[in-house]
Design an enzyme around this catalytic site. Structure first.
Site, mmCIF file in Angstrom:
data_model
loop_
_atom_site.group_PDB
_atom_site.id
_atom_site.type_symbol
_atom_site.label_atom_id
_atom_site.label_comp_id
_atom_site.label_asym_id
_atom_site.label_seq_id
_atom_site.Cartn_x
_atom_site.Cartn_y
_atom_site.Cartn_z
ATOM 1 N N ASP A 151 -14.451 11.337 -2.667
ATOM 2 C CA ASP A 151 -14.343 10.177 -3.563
ATOM 3 C C ASP A 151 -12.971 9.521 -3.403
ATOM 4 O O ASP A 151 -12.850 8.294 -3.366
ATOM 5 C CB ASP A 151 -14.534 10.622 -5.019
ATOM 6 C CG ASP A 151 -15.931 11.132 -5.294
ATOM 7 O OD1 ASP A 151 -16.892 10.374 -5.083
ATOM 8 O OD2 ASP A 151 -16.075 12.292 -5.723
ATOM 9 N N GLU A 152 -11.947 10.363 -3.334
ATOM 10 C CA GLU A 152 -10.579 9.861 -3.185
ATOM 11 C C GLU A 152 -10.405 9.112 -1.876
ATOM 12 O O GLU A 152 -9.809 8.018 -1.849
ATOM 13 C CB GLU A 152 -9.593 11.025 -3.242
ATOM 14 C CG GLU A 152 -8.157 10.641 -2.966
ATOM 15 C CD GLU A 152 -7.212 11.841 -2.973
ATOM 16 O OE1 GLU A 152 -6.025 11.646 -2.649
ATOM 17 O OE2 GLU A 152 -7.652 12.958 -3.301
ATOM 18 N N ARG A 153 -10.906 9.658 -0.801
ATOM 19 C CA ARG A 153 -10.700 9.040 0.511
ATOM 20 C C ARG A 153 -11.415 7.698 0.621
ATOM 21 O O ARG A 153 -10.885 6.745 1.212
ATOM 22 C CB ARG A 153 -11.144 10.009 1.609
ATOM 23 C CG ARG A 153 -10.181 11.177 1.755
ATOM 24 C CD ARG A 153 -10.740 12.343 2.548
ATOM 25 N NE ARG A 153 -9.790 13.442 2.536
ATOM 26 C CZ ARG A 153 -10.075 14.697 2.876
ATOM 27 N NH1 ARG A 153 -11.311 15.005 3.271
ATOM 28 N NH2 ARG A 153 -9.159 15.642 2.826
ATOM 29 N N VAL A 159 -9.290 5.220 -1.246
ATOM 30 C CA VAL A 159 -8.101 4.860 -0.473
ATOM 31 C C VAL A 159 -8.439 3.803 0.570
ATOM 32 O O VAL A 159 -7.668 2.861 0.794
ATOM 33 C CB VAL A 159 -7.493 6.107 0.199
ATOM 34 C CG1 VAL A 159 -6.466 5.715 1.255
ATOM 35 C CG2 VAL A 159 -6.849 7.006 -0.849
ATOM 36 N N GLY A 217 -4.081 12.490 0.263
ATOM 37 C CA GLY A 217 -5.538 12.554 0.303
ATOM 38 C C GLY A 217 -6.089 13.070 1.614
ATOM 39 O O GLY A 217 -7.268 12.880 1.921
#
Length: 383
Positions: A241-243, A246, A363
């Site tokens: 989700d984070e990547r 980003v 990340g």
């Protein structure tokens, strides 16, 4: 990816928020080296920016991932990457595991207030001796009756000094490597929890990035997110989700920076004519715009597939790798093409270059993405 009228209306709302609630305060927050998270997060919650993909029962919006994509694209156009990082942590890094795997009791106590902007959250994985290598974490939770007793330290924690609770990855058994880890919610007002120091960083100055110290911190075992011992697997999903977030942030941020540079070169004169008349500058910018467009469209495709329920691990890895490399290149050229003004702190270009440098590190560093991709392509196995 085809955006509909609902997407575009939401995009206008987020852009207005960025232009009125973030950009006017960017210099002030950068100088203070912190942004007022509790105050700003209430405003994010007011337009529905938190929990876009979460059920309304838990304070979410019941939308799909494409609306998270729109949110991050517009946040990426802000002048204060540090504040945006804090928001994105709460949206895509500290709460997904709680929503997916947490008990109803945990969601009621911790997720709903976060979605309402009443609580600031953070995620804690990295440690002084364990960053990209998650298997190296040493912070330990030992069970004592109905409690976990946690000892150790965490490093590079975004929102670390303002968070009300933290989704923390710790060891809960003697199993080494990637096994024996659990995700536990740690309220920051628990005795034994303290902020060791705030880290003075190269960029993202408005983000309060902290070292956390845990000395006999006692929290209920019921604060465990999901199954004990499955924390690593849950965190890996949270990393995806984070990547993706980003990549959305980076694409729009680079696009804005390149067009701001074009505007500058069209009015800045040297040797009797605008700098943009220099073919090298024009062609270099055209090439970077092409690369940026590819990142945006590839990331959107990954996001659409993710919204459709597909496994996009490979696409997220590739997009994150390219986002890191592209942001470094764009940042360098933006400074260079502004000349002396690009090197001056009073100009946005210097801040952009400093802030975006983190994209290749946080990340999942470029090297980690390359390692993951090489394994996916059958070039090796994890030890």
């Amino acid at each position: 990816m085809q955006f509909n009228s609902d997407h575009e209306q939401f995009r206008k709302v987020v852009r207005h928020f960025v232009e009125t609630e973030i950009n006017p305060y960017a210099d002030e927050w950068e100088k203070a080296k912190i942004f007022p998270a509790h105050e700003l997060f209430k405003k994010v919650a007011a337009f529905g920016g938190f929990g876009l993909e979460y059920d309304e029962k838990w304070g979410g919006q019941g939308a799909d991932h494409t609306f998270t994509m729109v949110l991050m694209e517009e946040l990426g156009r802000s002048d204060c990457a540090g504040a945006v990082m804090g928001i994105s942590v709460q949206c895509t890094m500290s709460t997904p595991s709680l929503y997916r795997y947490g008990s109803d009791e945990l969601k009621e106590k911790y997720l709903k207030p976060a979605m309402a902007g009443d609580m600031v959250t953070s995620v804690a994985v990295s440690e002084p001796d364990a960053g990209s290598d998650v298997s190296g974490i040493k912070t330990r939770a030992v069970r004592d009756g109905d409690d976990w007793v946690i000892n150790g330290s965490k490093m590079w924690i975004t929102n670390g000094s303002q968070a009300d609770w933290i989704c923390m990855l710790v060891r809960t058994s003697d199993e080494g490597g990637f096994g024996g880890m659990s995700q536990i919610i740690v309220p920051t007002d628990t005795p034994g929890f303290s902020v060791g120091r705030l880290i003075d960083k190269m960029g993202n100055h408005a983000s309060d990035t902290a070292e956390l110290i845990l000395q006999d911190v006692r929290v209920p075992v019921s604060n465990t997110i999901g199954e004990v011992g499955r924390g690593f697997q849950q965190q890996m999903q949270q990393f995806q989700d984070e990547r993706l977030a980003v990549c959305y942030l980076t694409g729009s941020g680079c696009d804005r920076a390149l067009h701001r540079t074009i505007d500058y070169l069209q009015v800045r004169e040297a040797f009797g004519k605008p700098l943009m008349s220099n073919q090298y500058l024009a062609y270099t910018l055209a090439d970077l715009i092409a690369e940026t467009d590819l990142l945006i469209e590839y990331s959107r495709e990954a996001g659409q597939r993710y919204a459709n329920g597909e496994d996009v691990s490979r696409m997220a890895t590739i997009a994150k790798l390219k986002a890191g490399k592209l942001s470094r290149t764009v940042g360098d050229h933006v400074v260079q093409f502004h000349g002396g003004m690009g090197y001056a702190e009073e100009n946005w270009a210097a801040r952009f270059a400093r802030d975006t440098r983190l994209t290749s590190i946080g990340g999942g560093a470029d090297e980690v993405m390359l390692r993951v991709l090489s394994v996916m392509e059958g070039m090796g196995k994890r030890a």
